[in-house]
Design a protein around this motif. Structure first.
Motif, PDB file in Angstrom:
ATOM      1  N   VAL A 121      -1.971 -18.456 -22.242  1.00 27.69           N
ATOM      2  CA  VAL A 121      -2.553 -17.055 -22.564  1.00 27.69           C
ATOM      3  C   VAL A 121      -3.631 -17.272 -23.449  1.00 27.69           C
ATOM      4  O   VAL A 121      -5.180 -17.158 -23.599  1.00 27.69           O
ATOM      5  N   ARG A 122      -3.037 -16.813 -24.661  1.00 29.63           N
ATOM      6  CA  ARG A 122      -3.871 -16.194 -25.660  1.00 29.63           C
ATOM      7  C   ARG A 122      -4.964 -17.633 -26.544  1.00 29.63           C
ATOM      8  O   ARG A 122      -6.025 -17.623 -26.978  1.00 29.63           O
ATOM      9  N   ARG A 123      -3.744 -18.763 -26.069  1.00 26.22           N
ATOM     10  CA  ARG A 123      -4.718 -19.959 -26.924  1.00 26.22           C
ATOM     11  C   ARG A 123      -5.809 -20.719 -25.877  1.00 26.22           C
ATOM     12  O   ARG A 123      -6.963 -20.868 -26.785  1.00 26.22           O
ATOM     13  N   HIS A 124      -5.732 -20.733 -25.009  1.00 28.70           N
ATOM     14  CA  HIS A 124      -6.811 -20.212 -23.856  1.00 28.70           C
ATOM     15  C   HIS A 124      -8.265 -19.550 -23.857  1.00 28.70           C
ATOM     16  O   HIS A 124      -9.461 -20.064 -23.955  1.00 28.70           O
ATOM     17  N   ALA A 125      -7.548 -18.032 -24.050  1.00 23.62           N
ATOM     18  CA  ALA A 125      -8.368 -17.050 -23.781  1.00 23.62           C
ATOM     19  C   ALA A 125      -9.721 -16.899 -25.168  1.00 23.62           C
ATOM     20  O   ALA A 125     -10.050 -16.226 -25.308  1.00 23.62           O
ATOM     21  N   PHE A 126      -8.464 -17.663 -26.435  1.00 20.19           N
ATOM     22  CA  PHE A 126      -9.573 -17.806 -27.617  1.00 20.19           C
ATOM     23  C   PHE A 126     -10.273 -18.634 -27.672  1.00 20.19           C
ATOM     24  O   PHE A 126     -10.524 -19.279 -28.513  1.00 20.19           O
ATOM     25  N   ASP A 127     -10.107 -19.832 -26.238  1.00 16.07           N
ATOM     26  CA  ASP A 127     -11.349 -21.067 -27.229  1.00 16.07           C
ATOM     27  C   ASP A 127     -12.350 -21.317 -27.173  1.00 16.07           C
ATOM     28  O   ASP A 127     -12.604 -20.869 -25.492  1.00 16.07           O
ATOM     29  N   SER A 128     -13.005 -20.563 -27.449  1.00 20.21           N
ATOM     30  CA  SER A 128     -14.554 -19.990 -27.565  1.00 20.21           C
ATOM     31  C   SER A 128     -15.115 -21.289 -26.946  1.00 20.21           C
ATOM     32  O   SER A 128     -15.647 -21.097 -26.256  1.00 20.21           O
TER      33      SER A 128
ATOM     34  N   ALA B  45      -2.057 -13.831 -63.628  1.00 20.82           N
ATOM     35  CA  ALA B  45      -3.812 -14.736 -63.482  1.00 20.82           C
ATOM     36  C   ALA B  45      -4.694 -14.075 -64.255  1.00 20.82           C
ATOM     37  O   ALA B  45      -4.871 -13.193 -63.971  1.00 20.82           O
ATOM     38  N   ALA B  46      -5.444 -15.291 -63.956  1.00 21.82           N
ATOM     39  CA  ALA B  46      -6.910 -14.588 -64.328  1.00 21.82           C
ATOM     40  C   ALA B  46      -8.256 -15.082 -63.263  1.00 21.82           C
ATOM     41  O   ALA B  46      -9.238 -15.009 -63.661  1.00 21.82           O
ATOM     42  N   ALA B  47      -8.074 -16.012 -61.959  1.00 25.71           N
ATOM     43  CA  ALA B  47      -8.608 -16.511 -60.929  1.00 25.71           C
ATOM     44  C   ALA B  47      -7.515 -16.396 -59.622  1.00 25.71           C
ATOM     45  O   ALA B  47      -6.450 -17.008 -59.942  1.00 25.71           O
ATOM     46  N   LEU B  48      -8.577 -17.054 -58.702  1.00 24.26           N
ATOM     47  CA  LEU B  48      -7.618 -16.969 -57.589  1.00 24.26           C
ATOM     48  C   LEU B  48      -8.364 -18.254 -56.959  1.00 24.26           C
ATOM     49  O   LEU B  48      -9.340 -18.234 -56.243  1.00 24.26           O
ATOM     50  N   ARG B  49      -7.440 -18.955 -55.888  1.00 26.86           N
ATOM     51  CA  ARG B  49      -7.558 -19.696 -54.967  1.00 26.86           C
ATOM     52  C   ARG B  49      -6.884 -19.290 -53.574  1.00 26.86           C
ATOM     53  O   ARG B  49      -5.269 -18.863 -53.217  1.00 26.86           O
ATOM     54  N   LEU B  50      -7.612 -19.325 -52.178  1.00 28.32           N
ATOM     55  CA  LEU B  50      -7.285 -18.734 -51.486  1.00 28.32           C
ATOM     56  C   LEU B  50      -7.405 -19.787 -50.564  1.00 28.32           C
ATOM     57  O   LEU B  50      -8.357 -20.887 -50.477  1.00 28.32           O
ATOM     58  N   GLU B  51      -6.202 -19.908 -49.327  1.00 20.03           N
ATOM     59  CA  GLU B  51      -6.252 -20.759 -48.843  1.00 20.03           C
ATOM     60  C   GLU B  51      -6.290 -20.397 -47.601  1.00 20.03           C
ATOM     61  O   GLU B  51      -5.494 -19.375 -46.826  1.00 20.03           O
ATOM     62  N   LEU B  52      -7.768 -20.504 -46.066  1.00 19.07           N
ATOM     63  CA  LEU B  52      -7.341 -19.249 -45.113  1.00 19.07           C
ATOM     64  C   LEU B  52      -7.316 -21.268 -43.835  1.00 19.07           C
ATOM     65  O   LEU B  52      -7.186 -21.979 -43.629  1.00 19.07           O
ATOM     66  N   ARG B  53      -6.734 -19.840 -42.935  1.00 19.04           N
ATOM     67  CA  ARG B  53      -5.677 -20.627 -42.029  1.00 19.04           C
ATOM     68  C   ARG B  53      -6.411 -19.862 -40.547  1.00 19.04           C
ATOM     69  O   ARG B  53      -7.024 -18.302 -41.107  1.00 19.04           O
ATOM     70  N   LEU B  54      -6.796 -20.426 -39.645  1.00 23.70           N
ATOM     71  CA  LEU B  54      -7.888 -19.189 -38.686  1.00 23.70           C
ATOM     72  C   LEU B  54      -6.833 -19.933 -37.256  1.00 23.70           C
ATOM     73  O   LEU B  54      -6.847 -21.116 -37.167  1.00 23.70           O
ATOM     74  N   GLU B  55      -6.655 -19.117 -36.943  1.00 20.11           N
ATOM     75  CA  GLU B  55      -5.799 -19.086 -35.457  1.00 20.11           C
ATOM     76  C   GLU B  55      -6.982 -18.760 -34.816  1.00 20.11           C
ATOM     77  O   GLU B  55      -7.003 -17.728 -33.947  1.00 20.11           O
ATOM     78  N   GLY B  56      -7.703 -19.484 -33.752  1.00 20.66           N
ATOM     79  CA  GLY B  56      -8.743 -19.502 -32.644  1.00 20.66           C
ATOM     80  C   GLY B  56      -9.816 -19.160 -33.087  1.00 20.66           C
ATOM     81  O   GLY B  56     -10.615 -19.910 -34.954  1.00 20.66           O
ATOM     82  N   THR B  57     -11.049 -19.027 -33.228  1.00 19.56           N
ATOM     83  CA  THR B  57     -11.892 -18.979 -33.258  1.00 19.56           C
ATOM     84  C   THR B  57     -13.264 -17.544 -33.660  1.00 19.56           C
ATOM     85  O   THR B  57     -12.666 -16.784 -32.856  1.00 19.56           O
TER      86      THR B  57
ATOM     87  N   PRO C  15     -19.151 -18.441 -39.916  1.00 17.68           N
ATOM     88  CA  PRO C  15     -18.567 -17.578 -39.577  1.00 17.68           C
ATOM     89  C   PRO C  15     -17.550 -18.360 -40.506  1.00 17.68           C
ATOM     90  O   PRO C  15     -17.320 -19.805 -40.851  1.00 17.68           O
ATOM     91  N   VAL C  16     -16.009 -17.994 -40.516  1.00 15.06           N
ATOM     92  CA  VAL C  16     -14.688 -18.536 -40.962  1.00 15.06           C
ATOM     93  C   VAL C  16     -14.215 -19.455 -40.243  1.00 15.06           C
ATOM     94  O   VAL C  16     -14.591 -19.451 -39.348  1.00 15.06           O
ATOM     95  N   ARG C  17     -14.177 -20.857 -41.303  1.00 13.24           N
ATOM     96  CA  ARG C  17     -13.332 -21.781 -40.564  1.00 13.24           C
ATOM     97  C   ARG C  17     -11.952 -22.185 -41.521  1.00 13.24           C
ATOM     98  O   ARG C  17     -11.887 -21.895 -42.158  1.00 13.24           O
TER      99      ARG C  17
ATOM    100  N   TRP D 291      -4.566 -17.244 -46.486  1.00 12.76           N
ATOM    101  CA  TRP D 291      -4.534 -15.848 -45.239  1.00 12.76           C
ATOM    102  C   TRP D 291      -4.509 -16.613 -44.367  1.00 12.76           C
ATOM    103  O   TRP D 291      -5.814 -17.547 -43.278  1.00 12.76           O
ATOM    104  N   THR D 292      -4.042 -15.839 -43.511  1.00 15.85           N
ATOM    105  CA  THR D 292      -4.107 -16.641 -41.730  1.00 15.85           C
ATOM    106  C   THR D 292      -4.754 -15.494 -40.862  1.00 15.85           C
ATOM    107  O   THR D 292      -4.360 -14.290 -41.124  1.00 15.85           O
ATOM    108  N   ILE D 293      -5.886 -15.692 -40.337  1.00 11.97           N
ATOM    109  CA  ILE D 293      -6.706 -15.081 -39.731  1.00 11.97           C
ATOM    110  C   ILE D 293      -6.390 -14.866 -38.236  1.00 11.97           C
ATOM    111  O   ILE D 293      -6.532 -15.977 -37.733  1.00 11.97           O
ATOM    112  N   ALA D 294      -6.376 -14.095 -37.413  1.00 13.20           N
ATOM    113  CA  ALA D 294      -6.047 -13.840 -36.198  1.00 13.20           C
ATOM    114  C   ALA D 294      -7.760 -13.086 -35.683  1.00 13.20           C
ATOM    115  O   ALA D 294      -6.784 -12.519 -35.776  1.00 13.20           O
ATOM    116  N   PRO D 295      -8.491 -13.903 -34.620  1.00 14.35           N
ATOM    117  CA  PRO D 295      -9.145 -12.658 -34.360  1.00 14.35           C
ATOM    118  C   PRO D 295      -8.336 -11.971 -33.072  1.00 14.35           C
ATOM    119  O   PRO D 295      -7.383 -11.832 -32.058  1.00 14.35           O
ATOM    120  N   THR D 296      -8.778 -10.858 -32.847  1.00 12.27           N
ATOM    121  CA  THR D 296      -8.633  -9.248 -32.167  1.00 12.27           C
ATOM    122  C   THR D 296      -8.665  -9.085 -30.837  1.00 12.27           C
ATOM    123  O   THR D 296      -7.419  -9.155 -30.446  1.00 12.27           O
TER     124      THR D 296
END
Length: 208
Positions: free
Chosen positions: A91-98, A128-140, A182-184, A9-14
């Motif tokens: 612009v987005r990269r700096h604007a989302f740099d909390s 399958a009977a199990a789930l493995r999620l890898e989380l990627r975060l774009e910003g915070t 918070p998601v990391r 999952w790639t998570i992007a703050p809106t």
């Protein structure tokens, strides 16, 4: 034993965080929104760059420093071009740099709305009977991990806690305490769904 369904999952703050600035026009602390443009100032060989913010009430400006007194020779030409052209990705990269925004403004408002892009890496939901999620975060984001999982998988947070209590939910590298934080970026979540009546639906939700 079937292999787990592996997804990323790639998570992007809106909504970008907003600094709380003591506005000299309004006479009190107000949220400032990103204006989407850099201001580049050249003084001889020295370059200063700011990202411009505006008071949501009166449009007064505040400068978020990106580069200060930097020698032009030390700035990559491609970066300088991107700054001068107000490249949207930059612009987005700096604007989302909390963290950087908080360092300069002291106080910021953060928002929990995100978009989630799901990618199937390996496995078949039907087997399958199990789930493995890898989380990627774009910003915070201040969005808690348990709220993210509950919303995307159709779980209640109490069910997530029950799975954790039963040893059927593991989070690496932070362990179960990450659920209420918070998601990391870089977290891996594994959920054992063997015997769960909605196993297929959960696995389908995980990658669609």
């Amino acid at each position: 034993m079937s292999s787990p369904l592996r997804t990323r999952w790639t998570i992007a703050p809106t909504t970008a965080p907003r600094p709380l600035i003591n506005c000299n026009r309004c006479g009190g602390f107000k949220p400032y929104r990103c204006g989407g443009k850099f201001r580049v100032n050249a003084n001889g060989k020295r370059i200063d760059v700011w990202l411009i913010y505006r008071c949501i009430a009166c449009d007064n400006s505040w400068n978020f420093a990106i580069l200060e007194r930097r020698n032009r020779r030390d700035i990559e030409p491609a970066l300088l071009t991107a700054l001068e052209s107000n490249d949207p990705a930059l612009v987005r990269r700096h604007a989302f740099d909390s963290a950087a925004l908080r360092d300069q403004a002291g106080r910021i408002e953060e928002f929990a709305d995100v978009t989630v892009r799901k990618e199937l890496l390996d496995g078949e939901a039907e087997r399958a009977a199990a789930l493995r999620l890898e989380l990627r975060l774009e910003g915070t984001t201040p969005l808690r991990l348990d709220r993210l999982l509950a919303g995307e998988l159709g779980f209640s947070r109490s069910r997530l806690q029950a799975l954790d209590d039963q040893g059927r939910l593991t989070i690496e590298p932070d362990g179960a305490r990450a659920l209420r934080k918070p998601v990391r970026d870089g977290l891996t979540v594994r959920i054992d769904l063997a015997g769960e009546a909605d196993c297929g639906a959960v696995l389908s939700a995980a990658h669609r």
